[in-house]
Write an enzyme that holds these catalytic residues in place. Structure first.
Site, PDB file in Angstrom:
ATOM      1  N   GLU A  44       0.876  -1.173   0.000  1.00  0.00           N
ATOM      2  CA  GLU A  44       0.000   0.000   0.000  1.00  0.00           C
ATOM      3  C   GLU A  44       0.911   1.220   0.000  1.00  0.00           C
ATOM      4  O   GLU A  44       1.781   1.336   0.870  1.00  0.00           O
ATOM      5  CB  GLU A  44      -0.888  -0.002   1.249  1.00  0.00           C
ATOM      6  CG  GLU A  44      -1.838   1.171   1.243  1.00  0.00           C
ATOM      7  CD  GLU A  44      -2.761   1.224   2.459  1.00  0.00           C
ATOM      8  OE1 GLU A  44      -2.739   0.292   3.279  1.00  0.00           O
ATOM      9  OE2 GLU A  44      -3.493   2.221   2.561  1.00  0.00           O
ATOM     10  N   ARG A 270       5.092 -12.915   9.879  1.00  0.00           N
ATOM     11  CA  ARG A 270       5.761 -11.669   9.540  1.00  0.00           C
ATOM     12  C   ARG A 270       7.102 -11.594  10.251  1.00  0.00           C
ATOM     13  O   ARG A 270       7.360 -12.325  11.205  1.00  0.00           O
ATOM     14  CB  ARG A 270       4.882 -10.462   9.855  1.00  0.00           C
ATOM     15  CG  ARG A 270       4.525 -10.281  11.308  1.00  0.00           C
ATOM     16  CD  ARG A 270       3.383  -9.284  11.486  1.00  0.00           C
ATOM     17  NE  ARG A 270       3.788  -7.916  11.200  1.00  0.00           N
ATOM     18  CZ  ARG A 270       3.195  -7.154  10.266  1.00  0.00           C
ATOM     19  NH1 ARG A 270       2.206  -7.618   9.554  1.00  0.00           N
ATOM     20  NH2 ARG A 270       3.591  -5.925  10.079  1.00  0.00           N
ATOM     21  N   LYS A 280       3.840   0.737   9.811  1.00  0.00           N
ATOM     22  CA  LYS A 280       3.887   2.001   9.076  1.00  0.00           C
ATOM     23  C   LYS A 280       3.270   3.144   9.874  1.00  0.00           C
ATOM     24  O   LYS A 280       3.691   4.280   9.753  1.00  0.00           O
ATOM     25  CB  LYS A 280       3.201   1.848   7.720  1.00  0.00           C
ATOM     26  CG  LYS A 280       4.181   1.301   6.681  1.00  0.00           C
ATOM     27  CD  LYS A 280       3.650   1.428   5.276  1.00  0.00           C
ATOM     28  CE  LYS A 280       2.770   0.259   4.949  1.00  0.00           C
ATOM     29  NZ  LYS A 280       2.414   0.161   3.540  1.00  0.00           N
TER      30      LYS A 280
HETATM   31  P1  ATP Z   1       1.817  -2.133   8.353  1.00  0.00           P
HETATM   32  O1  ATP Z   1       1.226  -3.295   9.097  1.00  0.00           O
HETATM   33  O2  ATP Z   1       3.101  -1.636   8.880  1.00  0.00           O
HETATM   34  O3  ATP Z   1       0.837  -1.034   8.076  1.00  0.00           O
HETATM   35  P2  ATP Z   1       1.249  -3.401   5.938  1.00  0.00           P
HETATM   36  O4  ATP Z   1       1.345  -4.861   6.061  1.00  0.00           O
HETATM   37  O5  ATP Z   1      -0.118  -2.839   6.012  1.00  0.00           O
HETATM   38  O6  ATP Z   1       2.227  -2.726   6.940  1.00  0.00           O
HETATM   39  P3  ATP Z   1       1.516  -3.284   3.138  1.00  0.00           P
HETATM   40  O7  ATP Z   1       2.032  -2.224   2.275  1.00  0.00           O
HETATM   41  O8  ATP Z   1       0.082  -3.641   3.047  1.00  0.00           O
HETATM   42  O9  ATP Z   1       1.905  -2.886   4.601  1.00  0.00           O
HETATM   43  O10 ATP Z   1       2.401  -4.587   2.967  1.00  0.00           O
HETATM   44  C1  ATP Z   1       2.721  -5.153   1.725  1.00  0.00           C
HETATM   45  C2  ATP Z   1       3.044  -6.606   1.928  1.00  0.00           C
HETATM   46  O11 ATP Z   1       4.138  -6.748   2.808  1.00  0.00           O
HETATM   47  C3  ATP Z   1       1.882  -7.364   2.517  1.00  0.00           C
HETATM   48  O12 ATP Z   1       1.716  -8.563   1.802  1.00  0.00           O
HETATM   49  C4  ATP Z   1       2.299  -7.622   3.935  1.00  0.00           C
HETATM   50  O13 ATP Z   1       1.762  -8.820   4.405  1.00  0.00           O
HETATM   51  C5  ATP Z   1       3.823  -7.679   3.829  1.00  0.00           C
HETATM   52  N1  ATP Z   1       4.442  -7.292   5.081  1.00  0.00           N
HETATM   53  C6  ATP Z   1       4.238  -6.161   5.785  1.00  0.00           C
HETATM   54  N2  ATP Z   1       4.931  -6.169   6.940  1.00  0.00           N
HETATM   55  C7  ATP Z   1       5.607  -7.354   6.964  1.00  0.00           C
HETATM   56  C8  ATP Z   1       6.503  -7.966   7.905  1.00  0.00           C
HETATM   57  N3  ATP Z   1       6.847  -7.359   9.042  1.00  0.00           N
HETATM   58  N4  ATP Z   1       6.992  -9.190   7.592  1.00  0.00           N
HETATM   59  C9  ATP Z   1       6.647  -9.804   6.443  1.00  0.00           C
HETATM   60  N5  ATP Z   1       5.820  -9.277   5.532  1.00  0.00           N
HETATM   61  C10 ATP Z   1       5.293  -8.070   5.783  1.00  0.00           C
HETATM   62 MG    MG Z   2      -1.555  -3.854   4.565  1.00  0.00          MG
END
Ligand code: ATP
Ligand code: MG
Length: 567
Positions: A44, A270, A280
């Site tokens: 995102e 994760r 984020k």
């Molecule tokens: P946040 O939880 O910090 O807002 P997010 O998961 O919403 O992060 P996205 O941009 O939606 O952020 O993430 C893109 C991809 O990266 C998704 O498939 C998510 O599952 C993966 N991702 C995000 N954080 C992690 C992590 N700590 N470890 C592994 N994969 C991750």
């Molecule tokens: Mg997300």
């Protein structure tokens, strides 16, 4: 719980080929369920990528590479209120920097807004979705809890024709934000809260970076994600464990819509790291509240921050590869990332000499105005790196800490009347200490032994220390920033606001540092070892000013702890 990653030189290829996701994919290819694997990385664009995202990138692109398939980069741009072009650009740069390429397969959830909307009408026509007028608060109240079932909304049984009319008017911008939503009509009594008539569309009168003001309603993550997977013919949709409870909804939507493919979602744990935050929302606060200089501050766990700090992409890939993929959440020690970084840099980084806290040394018996070039090895771990020539002259700088006027027993470096070796150079003996009016040492006088050129003594006499140095007349001057951890606590915010756990001394800035001349031309982004001090990376944020950021010191606390645990 923190996890000690394996300390052995793991063959990450083997570790990788054994995880459960790769096993599923191997089977699917072997049984002919899929002819080719197609994955995607779906960020995102509401912030910069962090090292947690690297795990997902490396998994998705890595699998595509290993199985001869492909991986798409898809922006999950369904919330225009929080998404920005700068994030889109940064994400593309960071994925490339990590070493991956999506070829022509760059997509956006917003590419599918037209198709998604058509599918929303399809659900409405089939009685599988309805327009709800409950407010957000009311919806929350009707939703129930983990232990109590939800209640049906009074609008749940609107006839399809009325829903269709309302949905079209939502789309036309007739209603205010929050006035109505489109919900799937599934089961308000489901044990899984995600199945209690989840929202599919909400009204947002916001400008979208790609579609401008064309849309007044935007699909939710749940509605956009699986359907975008289907449109792109993704075979294995890999996401983190918190989406496990969304999988029934993912499957329900795929089953209730005439989608062109049937993707499947698989979840993995994760990455969590100690001494930092990987959310984020929290990273945005650090930036917005000025606790760091930006998303690419070298103390940030973002890929842009790690890059500026000098952590090579290859070290990140190695770190993630060694951790492997599993289904159980654990927190990895930051010291282990440091260990992988250090191990990589030890093999690959060029050695250079730099004096961070300079003390001038005059070599009295060296010819005035004389100079010479001394051979210096570029990397003892890599013969192919060759050698360079370092200028030497009558006046040099050594590290202030490498001299003591009145040394304690265990101090083996320079002291009055003591002889030490200059790296790649000569043996020198301190003959005098020059002080200013305040009694501070401002200069040392030494003599050198011309027979010890190259650092060897012809009569076999031993010295107990070898010091790094820089020729005063040839030195490049730099500012050097010593970075420590942004958070000293293992789990920031575990008792209170995470901002209270920020380490107030996470950076020390040194100016007037003296570098060997080769460093004056070091390319921005290259990480080198300053001998005896650590790894440092040329920063490019301030134009031509010579600035180096410390990536990491030389001492490996992680490896030491491992050795002690074994002993
Ligand atoms: P946040 O939880 O910090 O807002 P997010 O998961 O919403 O992060 P996205 O941009 O939606 O952020 O993430 C893109 C991809 O990266 C998704 O498939 C998510 O599952 C993966 N991702 C995000 N954080 C992690 C992590 N700590 N470890 C592994 N994969 C991750
Ligand atoms: Mg997300």
């Amino acid at each position: 719980m923190t996890e000690h990653a394996p300390d052995t030189e793991t063959d990450s290829e083997t570790a990788e080929s054994r995880d459960f996701i790769r096993e599923i994919i191997s089977d699917d290819l072997a049984t002919g369920k899929h002819k080719a694997v197609v994955t995607r990385f779906p960020p995102e664009p509401n912030g910069f990528l962090h090292i947690g995202h690297a795990k997902s990138i490396i998994l998705n692109f890595g699998i595509a590479g290993e199985f001869g398939g492909r991986c798409h980069l898809r922006f999950d741009d369904t919330n225009p209120a929080k998404e920005e072009q700068v994030y889109i650009d940064a994400i593309e740069e960071d994925v490339r920097w990590l070493g991956y390429d999506w070829g022509g397969h760059l997509y956006h959830a917003s590419d599918n807004f037209g198709q998604l909307y058509a599918w929303a009408e399809h659900l409405v026509e089939n009685g599988d979705a309805y327009v709800d007028d409950l407010s957000a608060d009311e919806m929350r109240e009707y939703r129930g809890t983990l232990t109590e079932p939800g209640r049906n909304s009074p609008y749940r049984d609107r006839p399809p024709a009325e829903n269709l009319d309302l949905l079209r008017r939502m789309k036309a911008g007739e209603f205010d934000e929050g006035a109505k939503v489109l919900r799937a009509r599934i089961d308000m009594a489901s044990g899984n809260i995600n199945m209690r008539d989840p929202v599919l569309y909400r009204i947002l009168h916001a400008e979208h970076p790609r579609t401008g003001d064309a849309w007044k309603i935007y699909p939710t993550y749940d509605f956009a994600h699986g359907q975008s997977d289907a449109v792109e013919h993704i075979t294995h949709s890999l996401c983190t464990l918190e989406f496990e409870d969304h999988r029934p909804l993912y499957d329900w939507l795929v089953e209730h819509l005439p989608v062109p493919a049937r993707p499947r979602q698989y979840e993995f744990a994760r990455l969590n790291l100690t001494n930092t935050v990987l959310s984020k929302r929290r990273l945005t606060r650090l930036v917005d509240e000025g606790r760091v200089t930006g998303w690419d501050d070298p103390r940030m766990p973002t890929l842009a921050g790690l890059r500026r700090r000098g952590v090579p992409a290859a070290a990140i890939r190695d770190f993630i590869g060694r951790l492997g993929i599993s289904k159980s959440n654990a927190t990895v020690e930051m010291a282990y990332l440091d260990h992988c970084t250090r191990e990589y840099l030890n093999k690959h980084a060029l050695r250079r000499m730099a004096v961070l806290k300079p003390l001038k040394v005059v070599i009295d018996n060296y010819p005035e105005g004389g100079e010479e070039l001394l051979d210096a090895v570029n990397n003892p771990e890599d013969e192919a790196a060759g050698s360079r020539q370092v200028p030497f002259s009558r006046e040099i700088y050594i590290e202030r800490d490498d001299f003591m006027e009145d040394p304690p027993k265990k101090f083996f470096r320079l002291a009055p009347n003591r002889e030490v070796r200059l790296r790649y150079g000569y043996y020198v003996t301190c003959t005098d200490v020059v002080k200013n009016d305040q009694g501070e040492i401002i200069e040392l006088r030494c003599t050198y032994d011309p027979a010890t050129r190259g650092g060897n003594s012809p009569d076999g006499r031993k010295v107990k220390a070898t010091l790094h140095w820089v020729s005063a007349a040839h030195a490049a001057e730099a500012e050097v920033r010593l970075y420590g951890r942004l958070f000293e606590t293992e789990i920031p915010g575990s008792d209170g606001d995470f901002l209270d756990d920020i380490n107030p001394n996470s950076v020390e800035t040194l100016s007037g540092c003296k570098l060997e001349p080769a460093l004056g031309e070091a390319p921005v982004g290259e990480t080198v070892q300053f001998e005896r001090l650590g790894y440092f990376c040329r920063d490019g944020s301030e134009g031509d000013r010579l600035i180096f950021n410390r990536t990491i010191g030389l001492r490996d606390s992680w490896a030491k702890a491992q050795r002690q645990a074994k002993a």
